[in-house]
Design a protein around this motif. Sequence first.
Motif: not given
Length: 366
Positions: A321-337, A339-349, A357-358
């Motif tokens: 499962v994958a999703l994108f959000t803004g680099k500075r969207s701290r609340r969004n990143i916190a919500l996704y983390e 829920a078990g998502f992890h920041l993932t490096a990707a060359p096309t981001t 991703t999760k």
Amino acid sequence: MSSNSPSSPLRVLVVIASSRPGRLAPAVAEWFVETTRRETERERMVVDVVDLGALALPFLDELEHPSTGVYAHEHTRAWSRRVADADAFVVVTPEYNYGMPAVLKNALDYLYEEWAWKPVAFVSYGNTSAGTRSVQMTKQVVTTLRMMPIGATVALRIGDSIEDGRVSERPMLGRAARQVVVELARVARALRPLHLAPATDGTTPGPVDGLSLSRVGEGDDVSELLVLQRSCWVEEAHANDTLDLAPLHETLADVQAWAKTWTVWAVRRHGRLVGAVRARAVGSTWEIGRLMVAPDQAGNGIGSWLLAVAEQHAPEEATTVALFTGKRSRRNIALYERAGFHLTAAPTTPDDAVLLTKSVAATTLA
């Protein structure tokens, strides 16, 4: 978040609420778990034990208020995931000077949404009052966190119930412990719909009253969806210091176009559109996007609820499962983390975004 299925086993977190050297709490917790093993199995409960002494949370060190769900430290995120995963709690606590241990108050104060709409039972111990004054103090705190203390309790007087550092086997204490489990299970099942994602579309209990979930058709809800999207992405523009965000500039035709190629869920509260999310399969990836909640409804758990809805509809062939959000969207990143998502490096981001991703296996067990 605990399992999305209302029929899955209940997850109970037993909290050892003392960190003092020489404490009795681990022995009391062990006695409770062993004494009630048959009842927890019968009630289909999975028991997890957390020792706050071993957890060693620092004195609350988060800059943001816990209700925001924005966590800067991994120790907070790990504690958040563990609490969010539970359906019910049993707190094993001593009494210190007519009150609860500071380590327990600190652990409660670290989080907010993760505690909500879940029952809590108490196993207390002490001298004259058997720890009951600690329980009374703790009840004031947990009810503020929207938890529900159950009526059944166990209260152990040290002089009567503890021998050589272990709980004495007394029939009355055993009966009380088993009654706690039976009542906790009953209340946990009643409250579960308030903090679990729905299993199907339609009018469904959610984190707040009056929610109705449905899929968006090609012509349905699209005008309202466009208005909701623009209102939600204003905050994103501020957080990321840019107006160059597609959701702010899309037209009605644009939204109609992507509504045909994505599965879109909309949630209404008392008839008003207050949230939405979309998802689609891209190879073996289930891509989630445009998770939005009306600004005046933020903080009610609707975002987490909608995210879980989208996750549970991942097709069988999906592995990620994958999703994108803004680099500075701290609340969004916190919500996704949470829920078990992890920041993932990707060359096309994109330069201004991050990928999270999760695994689908983690989604199934979450």
